[in-house]
Scaffold this motif. Sequence first.
Motif, PDB file in Angstrom:
ATOM      1  N   ALA A   1       0.826  -1.210   0.000  1.00 42.45           N
ATOM      2  CA  ALA A   1       0.000   0.000   0.000  1.00 42.45           C
ATOM      3  C   ALA A   1       0.861   1.260   0.000  1.00 42.45           C
ATOM      4  CB  ALA A   1      -0.924  -0.003   1.213  1.00 42.45           C
ATOM      5  N   ASN A   2       1.952   1.238   0.758  1.00 40.92           N
ATOM      6  CA  ASN A   2       2.853   2.395   0.793  1.00 40.92           C
ATOM      7  C   ASN A   2       3.457   2.673  -0.574  1.00 40.92           C
ATOM      8  OD1 ASN A   2       2.423   2.772   3.504  1.00 40.92           O
ATOM      9  ND2 ASN A   2       4.276   1.714   4.156  1.00 40.92           N
ATOM     10  N   PHE A   3       3.876   1.618  -1.248  1.00 45.40           N
ATOM     11  CA  PHE A   3       4.479   1.795  -2.569  1.00 45.40           C
ATOM     12  C   PHE A   3       3.462   2.395  -3.533  1.00 45.40           C
ATOM     13  CE2 PHE A   3       5.922   0.693  -6.775  1.00 45.40           C
ATOM     14  CZ  PHE A   3       7.294   0.868  -6.701  1.00 45.40           C
ATOM     15  N   ASN A   4       2.238   1.897  -3.475  1.00 46.67           N
ATOM     16  CA  ASN A   4       1.194   2.430  -4.351  1.00 46.67           C
ATOM     17  C   ASN A   4       0.955   3.913  -4.080  1.00 46.67           C
ATOM     18  OD1 ASN A   4      -1.060   2.493  -6.167  1.00 46.67           O
ATOM     19  ND2 ASN A   4      -2.421   2.274  -4.419  1.00 46.67           N
ATOM     20  N   ALA A   5       0.850   4.276  -2.808  1.00 51.96           N
ATOM     21  CA  ALA A   5       0.562   5.667  -2.453  1.00 51.96           C
ATOM     22  C   ALA A   5       1.710   6.598  -2.831  1.00 51.96           C
ATOM     23  CB  ALA A   5       0.271   5.770  -0.960  1.00 51.96           C
ATOM     24  N   LEU A   6       2.934   6.213  -2.474  1.00 51.73           N
ATOM     25  CA  LEU A   6       4.082   7.081  -2.738  1.00 51.73           C
ATOM     26  C   LEU A   6       4.382   7.185  -4.228  1.00 51.73           C
ATOM     27  CD1 LEU A   6       6.463   5.984   0.164  1.00 51.73           C
ATOM     28  CD2 LEU A   6       5.311   8.183  -0.083  1.00 51.73           C
ATOM     29  N   TYR A   7       4.365   6.050  -4.911  1.00 54.25           N
ATOM     30  CA  TYR A   7       4.689   6.062  -6.343  1.00 54.25           C
ATOM     31  C   TYR A   7       3.646   6.858  -7.118  1.00 54.25           C
ATOM     32  CZ  TYR A   7       6.370   4.370 -10.839  1.00 54.25           C
ATOM     33  OH  TYR A   7       6.885   4.299 -12.114  1.00 54.25           O
ATOM     34  N   THR A   8       2.369   6.654  -6.771  1.00 51.17           N
ATOM     35  CA  THR A   8       1.311   7.380  -7.467  1.00 51.17           C
ATOM     36  C   THR A   8       1.401   8.873  -7.197  1.00 51.17           C
ATOM     37  OG1 THR A   8      -0.169   5.467  -7.365  1.00 51.17           O
ATOM     38  CG2 THR A   8      -1.183   7.620  -7.725  1.00 51.17           C
ATOM     39  N   ARG A   9       1.667   9.238  -5.949  1.00 52.93           N
ATOM     40  CA  ARG A   9       1.714  10.655  -5.593  1.00 52.93           C
ATOM     41  C   ARG A   9       2.790  11.394  -6.380  1.00 52.93           C
ATOM     42  NH1 ARG A   9       2.343  11.906   0.599  1.00 52.93           N
ATOM     43  NH2 ARG A   9       0.230  11.064   0.508  1.00 52.93           N
ATOM     44  N   PHE A  10       3.962  10.805  -6.474  1.00 55.23           N
ATOM     45  CA  PHE A  10       5.077  11.518  -7.091  1.00 55.23           C
ATOM     46  C   PHE A  10       5.183  11.293  -8.597  1.00 55.23           C
ATOM     47  CE2 PHE A  10       6.439  11.147  -2.616  1.00 55.23           C
ATOM     48  CZ  PHE A  10       6.660  12.485  -2.351  1.00 55.23           C
ATOM     49  N   MET A  11       4.538  10.255  -9.119  1.00 59.90           N
ATOM     50  CA  MET A  11       4.641   9.973 -10.549  1.00 59.90           C
ATOM     51  C   MET A  11       3.371  10.306 -11.323  1.00 59.90           C
ATOM     52  SD  MET A  11       7.648   8.959 -11.380  1.00 59.90           S
ATOM     53  CE  MET A  11       7.385   8.185 -12.973  1.00 59.90           C
ATOM     54  N   LYS A  12       2.315  10.678 -10.632  1.00 58.43           N
ATOM     55  CA  LYS A  12       1.024  10.892 -11.283  1.00 58.43           C
ATOM     56  C   LYS A  12       1.112  11.936 -12.393  1.00 58.43           C
ATOM     57  CE  LYS A  12      -3.851  11.467 -10.036  1.00 58.43           C
ATOM     58  NZ  LYS A  12      -4.796  11.687  -8.916  1.00 58.43           N
ATOM     59  N   THR A  13       1.696  13.079 -12.092  1.00 64.70           N
ATOM     60  CA  THR A  13       1.800  14.144 -13.090  1.00 64.70           C
ATOM     61  C   THR A  13       2.648  13.701 -14.268  1.00 64.70           C
ATOM     62  OG1 THR A  13       1.602  15.809 -11.339  1.00 64.70           O
ATOM     63  CG2 THR A  13       2.446  16.550 -13.466  1.00 64.70           C
TER      64      THR A  13
END
Length: 343
Positions: free
Chosen positions: A84-96
């Motif tokens: 879950a942490n990987f999903n949240a962090l990766y999505t937050r910083f890579m979304k844009t």
Amino acid sequence: MNTKITVTDLFLGILAVMLIGVSFYQTWMGLQQIFGGSSFIVALVLSLILLFLLWQIRRAKTSGGSASSLGWIYFFFAIFCFVANFNALYTRFMKTDIYTTELREVNEKFTRLETDVESKLNYSVPDAKVRQAIRSELNLLKIQISDPKNVGIGPEARQILARIEKMIGKKVTPLTPVSETPEGYADLADRMEEQVVQMVYNLTPEEKNLMSDINDASLRWNKEIQSLLQMTPDVINGMAQGQIDNSLTEYNRLGSKAESILGRDKLKFEPAHSETQEVGKIGYAFSHAIKNFGMFPLVVLAGCILLDFGIMLIILLMPTENNRNTGRNESIFNSRRSGKTII
């Protein structure tokens, strides 16, 4: 058994609460795809279990017992937080970055479609590079004619027309607007484009309309996407998915229309689909990270390991006060059973 709380225990406790606290928040964010509003409760339960297990591991270490079984239990629960942490962090910083990459690819798709369709038509100008140059000049001409600061066929527009005439070897007739309004000048731009297209291409009415639709769509989406890419990350994240969906819908419609008019023997069109709807989902985060593995996914991976497993490793590897007093430096990896032998 020594139940006295030492400075080391206090330090490890504070460190554990801080790390697991951050992990709790990221787990909450990362599990929303699966549990929705219940993700808060799930993340809280997992975090409390991890804190309890860390306390038990520390107690086992200080009492000289084995902590291996507790370590494996901790690992079992921590792996859920890690995902879950990987999903949240990766999505937050890579979304844009994911959205901007997809938007640029949409522009490239329209350009390729425009080029592919043009390559299958009949021309009075046989050189493909010259035709592409004419198309670029036509796009500039349409923008110039509709420019509020200098509407109509002014000096700049005439310079563009001169370059077009040189490339096609024919004289282009300057037309007049039906009305001196934005709509009138937009109509003038379309009629000037149609005049030049008729000189360059030997097209049927259907082919002419097709090319006009593709050119207009390519120009419009290029302008809208470039405008969106200049916005702040928050605006991009909020608007990108709608732009991607709408642009790909039109792209697929025009591509299918081109295949129908030109025939599948000339143009084989494959509809395009975007995976950006999956942004925020656990599976997408890991698959995107694997496909685009580099420094950033590695940093996120290391950060998640630190959040969920760092404190456990510190507790397991740190020698206890009892071990220091006996001159031994034991950890989970070198502990041995001790006992008396009766002869």
